[in-house]
Design a protein around this motif. Structure first.
Motif, PDB file in Angstrom:
ATOM      1  N   LEU A 134       0.864  -1.176   0.000  1.00  0.00           N
ATOM      2  CA  LEU A 134       0.000   0.000   0.000  1.00  0.00           C
ATOM      3  C   LEU A 134       0.906   1.233   0.000  1.00  0.00           C
ATOM      4  O   LEU A 134       1.497   1.576   1.023  1.00  0.00           O
ATOM      5  CB  LEU A 134      -0.906  -0.030   1.232  1.00  0.00           C
ATOM      6  N   LEU A 135       1.041   1.858  -1.145  1.00  0.00           N
ATOM      7  CA  LEU A 135       1.967   2.980  -1.282  1.00  0.00           C
ATOM      8  C   LEU A 135       1.338   4.266  -0.760  1.00  0.00           C
ATOM      9  O   LEU A 135       0.160   4.541  -0.987  1.00  0.00           O
ATOM     10  CB  LEU A 135       2.365   3.171  -2.742  1.00  0.00           C
ATOM     11  N   SER A 136       2.158   5.071  -0.073  1.00  0.00           N
ATOM     12  CA  SER A 136       1.709   6.372   0.402  1.00  0.00           C
ATOM     13  C   SER A 136       2.824   7.386   0.193  1.00  0.00           C
ATOM     14  O   SER A 136       4.013   7.041   0.194  1.00  0.00           O
ATOM     15  CB  SER A 136       1.308   6.308   1.883  1.00  0.00           C
ATOM     16  N   PHE A 137       2.427   8.638  -0.010  1.00  0.00           N
ATOM     17  CA  PHE A 137       3.381   9.720  -0.266  1.00  0.00           C
ATOM     18  C   PHE A 137       3.059  10.898   0.644  1.00  0.00           C
ATOM     19  O   PHE A 137       1.901  11.317   0.743  1.00  0.00           O
ATOM     20  CB  PHE A 137       3.316  10.153  -1.734  1.00  0.00           C
ATOM     21  N   ASP A 138       4.093  11.438   1.282  1.00  0.00           N
ATOM     22  CA  ASP A 138       3.939  12.556   2.218  1.00  0.00           C
ATOM     23  C   ASP A 138       4.491  13.859   1.646  1.00  0.00           C
ATOM     24  O   ASP A 138       5.340  13.849   0.743  1.00  0.00           O
ATOM     25  CB  ASP A 138       4.704  12.264   3.514  1.00  0.00           C
ATOM     26  N   ASP A 139       4.023  14.956   2.243  1.00  0.00           N
ATOM     27  CA  ASP A 139       4.587  16.313   2.099  1.00  0.00           C
ATOM     28  C   ASP A 139       4.233  17.015   0.799  1.00  0.00           C
ATOM     29  O   ASP A 139       4.576  18.178   0.619  1.00  0.00           O
ATOM     30  CB  ASP A 139       6.109  16.318   2.268  1.00  0.00           C
ATOM     31  N   GLY A 140       3.602  16.337  -0.142  1.00  0.00           N
ATOM     32  CA  GLY A 140       3.285  16.985  -1.410  1.00  0.00           C
ATOM     33  C   GLY A 140       1.994  17.779  -1.339  1.00  0.00           C
ATOM     34  O   GLY A 140       1.371  17.897  -0.276  1.00  0.00           O
ATOM     35  N   PRO A 141       1.611  18.307  -2.483  1.00  0.00           N
ATOM     36  CA  PRO A 141       2.291  18.182  -3.775  1.00  0.00           C
ATOM     37  C   PRO A 141       3.414  19.197  -3.913  1.00  0.00           C
ATOM     38  O   PRO A 141       3.492  20.174  -3.167  1.00  0.00           O
ATOM     39  CB  PRO A 141       1.165  18.481  -4.768  1.00  0.00           C
ATOM     40  N   SER A 142       4.266  18.961  -4.884  1.00  0.00           N
ATOM     41  CA  SER A 142       5.314  19.927  -5.191  1.00  0.00           C
ATOM     42  C   SER A 142       4.692  21.128  -5.911  1.00  0.00           C
ATOM     43  O   SER A 142       3.838  20.969  -6.776  1.00  0.00           O
ATOM     44  CB  SER A 142       6.377  19.290  -6.086  1.00  0.00           C
ATOM     45  N   GLY A 143       5.156  22.309  -5.542  1.00  0.00           N
ATOM     46  CA  GLY A 143       4.678  23.521  -6.208  1.00  0.00           C
ATOM     47  C   GLY A 143       5.604  23.993  -7.303  1.00  0.00           C
ATOM     48  O   GLY A 143       5.421  25.091  -7.838  1.00  0.00           O
ATOM     49  N   SER A 144       6.584  23.164  -7.652  1.00  0.00           N
ATOM     50  CA  SER A 144       7.576  23.567  -8.650  1.00  0.00           C
ATOM     51  C   SER A 144       6.937  23.724 -10.025  1.00  0.00           C
ATOM     52  O   SER A 144       6.116  22.906 -10.437  1.00  0.00           O
ATOM     53  CB  SER A 144       8.696  22.523  -8.714  1.00  0.00           C
ATOM     54  N   SER A 145       7.355  24.773 -10.721  1.00  0.00           N
ATOM     55  CA  SER A 145       6.854  25.002 -12.079  1.00  0.00           C
ATOM     56  C   SER A 145       7.770  24.386 -13.125  1.00  0.00           C
ATOM     57  O   SER A 145       7.458  24.411 -14.323  1.00  0.00           O
ATOM     58  CB  SER A 145       6.710  26.507 -12.343  1.00  0.00           C
ATOM     59  N   GLY A 146       8.909  23.830 -12.682  1.00  0.00           N
ATOM     60  CA  GLY A 146       9.850  23.209 -13.611  1.00  0.00           C
ATOM     61  C   GLY A 146       9.668  21.707 -13.634  1.00  0.00           C
ATOM     62  O   GLY A 146       8.577  21.191 -13.920  1.00  0.00           O
ATOM     63  N   THR A 195      -0.046  26.766  -3.589  1.00  0.00           N
ATOM     64  CA  THR A 195       0.217  27.389  -4.889  1.00  0.00           C
ATOM     65  C   THR A 195      -0.791  26.879  -5.915  1.00  0.00           C
ATOM     66  O   THR A 195      -1.424  25.842  -5.723  1.00  0.00           O
ATOM     67  CB  THR A 195       1.633  27.054  -5.380  1.00  0.00           C
ATOM     68  N   GLU A 196      -0.898  27.619  -7.020  1.00  0.00           N
ATOM     69  CA  GLU A 196      -1.806  27.165  -8.079  1.00  0.00           C
ATOM     70  C   GLU A 196      -1.365  25.812  -8.641  1.00  0.00           C
ATOM     71  O   GLU A 196      -2.185  24.935  -8.923  1.00  0.00           O
ATOM     72  CB  GLU A 196      -1.865  28.203  -9.204  1.00  0.00           C
ATOM     73  N   THR A 197      -0.043  25.641  -8.802  1.00  0.00           N
ATOM     74  CA  THR A 197       0.478  24.359  -9.290  1.00  0.00           C
ATOM     75  C   THR A 197       0.112  23.235  -8.328  1.00  0.00           C
ATOM     76  O   THR A 197      -0.333  22.154  -8.739  1.00  0.00           O
ATOM     77  CB  THR A 197       2.000  24.425  -9.460  1.00  0.00           C
ATOM     78  N   GLY A 198       0.289  23.485  -7.034  1.00  0.00           N
ATOM     79  CA  GLY A 198      -0.026  22.467  -6.033  1.00  0.00           C
ATOM     80  C   GLY A 198      -1.495  22.108  -6.010  1.00  0.00           C
ATOM     81  O   GLY A 198      -1.859  20.927  -5.944  1.00  0.00           O
ATOM     82  N   ARG A 199      -2.346  23.103  -6.068  1.00  0.00           N
ATOM     83  CA  ARG A 199      -3.787  22.820  -6.059  1.00  0.00           C
ATOM     84  C   ARG A 199      -4.207  22.038  -7.303  1.00  0.00           C
ATOM     85  O   ARG A 199      -5.044  21.128  -7.227  1.00  0.00           O
ATOM     86  CB  ARG A 199      -4.568  24.126  -5.937  1.00  0.00           C
ATOM     87  N   ALA A 200      -3.609  22.357  -8.439  1.00  0.00           N
ATOM     88  CA  ALA A 200      -3.918  21.609  -9.673  1.00  0.00           C
ATOM     89  C   ALA A 200      -3.490  20.155  -9.537  1.00  0.00           C
ATOM     90  O   ALA A 200      -4.176  19.239 -10.039  1.00  0.00           O
ATOM     91  CB  ALA A 200      -3.231  22.274 -10.862  1.00  0.00           C
TER      92      ALA A 200
END
Length: 316
Positions: free
Chosen positions: A65-77, A113-118
């Motif tokens: 059961l995979l899980s990921f913490d701390d995201g999402p990344s807000g990087s635009s690159g 950030t907008e990137t993160g929310r998307a």
């Protein structure tokens, strides 16, 4: 009774007992005759002897059961969360893997950030389980927050995810793995269940030296410990499989680049440890994933499950 008579009676009883012991055990009495007066064909069948309990079955096969913490990344690159999502969808181990993403909905370089929310919207649209990690501008420790402050934060986080995904989150993971009885009470008041982990990639260091030369040995060591609970039947079985929770950080660029390597390592070390893996080693359907995650949550601060590495020493 005169003393002499009493003494003779006692001696005679002792002699009779000694004779009975020398002669061996008395024969069992004959079985009583049948009490049913009717013809044998009309009499009920004799009771069968009590059935002994079955020998415990072998442990259920495991499913990661995979899980990921701390995201999402807000990087635009080169966005690490995007790379993780792409790899889960298409890889050489199992296509269409679904995971639980513990998101920071208001982090200054993530969900705020907008990137993160998307990306939170994309995680849900791609069929993953979107859960809550924090709703603060930084990676704030829930255990050090006043109750009112934590409740406000959780309310914001639940509202954020409901707005972004149209679904109310049911899972939460505390930053730094830090929680206590008061923290759990706050989670439960907001309809959240706390999921910890069985295995951890130790990839929480995001900046600077964020790579690992010990990916395989680390997973092997932790799965070896998990195997003890699995073999003892101490882990939940859901839909015929034992969920094994694995934690990564989708904001770690090294993890994002090497996620397929990690997937292969997980399957490989399970086989090395003689732990049967489900036909599909990873969850690939959101409802089944969330159900398995909920079954693996911690309900009480009295349970004290083992935390990853240093954090177990610090908090437990």
């Amino acid at each position: 009774m005169p003393f002499r008579t009493l003494l003779l009676v006692v001696l005679a009883a002792a002699a009779h007992l000694a004779h009975a012991q020398d002669a061996g055990p008395a024969p069992l009495p004959a079985a009583p005759p049948a009490l049913c007066p009717a013809p044998p064909a009309l009499c009920p069948a004799p009771l069968a002897p009590a059935r002994l309990p079955d020998t415990p079955a072998a442990p259920a096969p495991i499913r990661f059961l995979l899980s990921f913490d701390d995201g999402p990344s807000g990087s635009s690159g080169d966005n690490s969360t995007v790379r993780v999502l792409d790899t889960l969808a298409r890889n050489g181990v199992q296509a269409g893997i679904k995971a639980v993403f513990f998101t920071q909905t208001r982090h200054w370089h993530g969900g705020g950030t907008e990137t993160g929310r998307a990306l939170i919207r994309r995680e849900h649209a791609d069929g993953h389980v979107v859960a809550l990690h924090s709703a603060t501008a930084t990676h704030a420790n829930h255990r050090f927050m006043a109750t009112a402050e934590l409740d406000d934060s959780l309310r914001r986080g639940v509202d954020d995810l409901r707005t972004l995904t149209g679904t109310t989150p049911r899972l939460v993971r505390p930053p730094f793995w830090a929680y206590d009885a008061a923290t759990l009470d706050s989670y439960h008041r907001h309809g959240l269940r706390m999921l910890l982990t069985d295995l951890n990639a130790n990839d929480g260091k995001i900046w600077g030296v964020n790579f690992s030369w010990h990916k395989r040995s680390n997973m092997l060591a932790m799965l070896t410990e998990t195997r003890k609970r699995w073999a003892a039947g101490a882990m939940h079985v859901v839909d015929g499989a034992t969920p094994v929770v694995v934690t990564f950080h989708d904001v770690n660029s090294y993890t994002a680049r090497n996620l397929e390597v990690y997937l292969r390592i997980l399957v490989d070390v399970a086989r090395e440890l003689d732990m049967p893996v489900a036909a599909k080693p990873f969850y690939d359907e959101r409802d089944a994933l969330e159900w398995a995650a909920l079954a693996s949550t911690v309900s009480s601060a009295a349970e004290h499950p083992r935390l990853p590495g240093f954090w177990n020493w610090l908090w437990q």
